[in-house]
Design an enzyme around this catalytic site. Structure first.
Site, short mmCIF file in Angstrom:
data_model
loop_
_atom_site.label_atom_id
_atom_site.label_comp_id
_atom_site.label_asym_id
_atom_site.label_seq_id
_atom_site.Cartn_x
_atom_site.Cartn_y
_atom_site.Cartn_z
N HIS A 99 0.84 -1.20 0.00
CA HIS A 99 0.00 0.00 0.00
C HIS A 99 0.88 1.25 0.00
O HIS A 99 1.96 1.27 0.59
CB HIS A 99 -0.93 0.01 1.22
CG HIS A 99 -1.95 1.10 1.14
ND1 HIS A 99 -1.69 2.38 1.56
CD2 HIS A 99 -3.21 1.12 0.64
CE1 HIS A 99 -2.76 3.14 1.33
NE2 HIS A 99 -3.69 2.40 0.78
N GLU A 171 -4.59 2.26 -7.16
CA GLU A 171 -4.85 3.40 -6.28
C GLU A 171 -3.90 4.53 -6.64
O GLU A 171 -2.73 4.51 -6.21
CB GLU A 171 -4.61 3.00 -4.82
CG GLU A 171 -5.48 1.86 -4.33
CD GLU A 171 -5.68 1.90 -2.81
OE1 GLU A 171 -6.83 1.78 -2.39
OE2 GLU A 171 -4.69 2.10 -2.06
O1 LIG Z 1 -6.04 3.67 0.42
C1 LIG Z 1 -7.23 3.44 0.28
C2 LIG Z 1 -7.77 2.09 0.48
O2 LIG Z 1 -6.74 1.22 0.80
C3 LIG Z 1 -8.17 4.51 -0.06
O3 LIG Z 1 -8.46 5.23 1.08
P1 LIG Z 1 -9.51 6.44 0.98
O4 LIG Z 1 -10.70 5.91 0.23
O5 LIG Z 1 -9.80 6.78 2.39
O6 LIG Z 1 -8.84 7.52 0.19
#
Ligand SMILES: O=C(CO)COP(=O)(O)O
Length: 262
Positions: A99, A171
């Site tokens: 992550h 992400e």
């Molecule tokens: O990193 C995330 C999920 O792992 C996304 O977080 P948010 O939706 O709070 O921005």
């Protein structure tokens, strides 16, 4: 039609007590929801380590549970670490790897991500492999960078001859913790590219691509053709929001079926 995968990471937002209350509320929503009952949606929940075993019990039959991180090794003198072997032993089926917050705040390098991806697959866990670009760019080059990150992360596992199911969580770093997600067209373009790439990897057949980064109710319908689901953070802190996303899974599938898509 394949189910949509809806995942939630609770990061370090909740106390243990609040995690238990949230899991109970989510279990109630999920048990009653036709999207879950009929297999249109598949849920996974990733609480902090200390709440994992309680979450496994509370969410049994309605959601898979995972851990937010794992050790590179399977056992030994590694104070503070938790092995993939133990994570699998207590009933988890997924584990987050790489992550953006672990990379940025805890110094996880590509080499660490490779080793942890391998450790996950070695222990029968589906890695939720997080990839994404640091800054908004043109979707084509962003997609190429994400493909590079995926291939790099999988390279040790590949060299060891492993295969399995990988959940790629796209992400964009700039959309994590932001006010709103990346634009739907941008997400679609990167995720479609990632899916094509995974489809051409028989050793990781069945792998899926989900979107995270300020994901929230209202987004799935905009990107549904090109993603396998969502990875939610803050916008799943209310069980009602998750219920809205499950409602959208049903409406989205109905719309796609009517249009002959997916
Ligand atoms: O990193 C995330 C999920 O792992 C996304 O977080 P948010 O939706 O709070 O921005």
């Amino acid at each position: 039609m394949a189910p949509y995968l809806v995942g939630v990471s609770l990061k370090m937002y909740f106390s243990h007590a609040r995690t238990l209350a949230w899991c109970s509320a989510v279990a109630e929503v999920a048990r009653a929801h036709p999207a879950v009952r009929d297999g249109a949606a598949e849920l996974f929940v990733i609480p902090s380590y200390l709440s994992v075993t309680a979450a496994v019990d509370l969410l049994r039959g309605v959601a898979a549970v995972g851990a937010q991180d794992l050790a590179m090794e399977d056992e030994g003198a590694f104070t503070g670490e938790v092995s993939g072997a133990e994570i699998a032993e207590v009933g988890c089926r997924v584990v987050e790897v790489g992550h953006a917050e672990r990379r940025r705040l805890f110094g996880e390098t590509d080499a660490v991500v490779r080793a942890k991806t391998d450790a996950a697959l070695r222990n029968g866990l589906a890695p939720v492999l997080c990839v994404g670009e640091a800054e908004r760019g043109d979707p084509e080059s962003v997609a190429q960078e994400c493909v590079r990150q995926v291939d790099d992360a999988l390279s040790s596992a590949r060299a060891a001859g492993r295969n399995g199911h990988v959940i790629v969580a796209y992400e964009p770093l700039w959309a994590i913790g932001a006010d709103s997600p990346a634009e739907p067209d941008y997400i679609r373009s990167v995720c479609a590219h990632l899916r094509r790439h995974l489809d051409s990897s028989p050793d990781f057949a069945g792998s899926r691509v989900i979107y995270g980064g300020s994901a929230r109710p209202g987004l799935l319908g905009e990107i549904a053709d090109d993603v396998d689901g969502l990875f939610l953070g803050r916008f799943a802190h209310r069980a009602e929001s998750l219920e809205e996303v499950l409602d959208e899974v049903l409406s989205t599938r109905a719309a796609l079926q009517a249009a002959g898509g997916r």
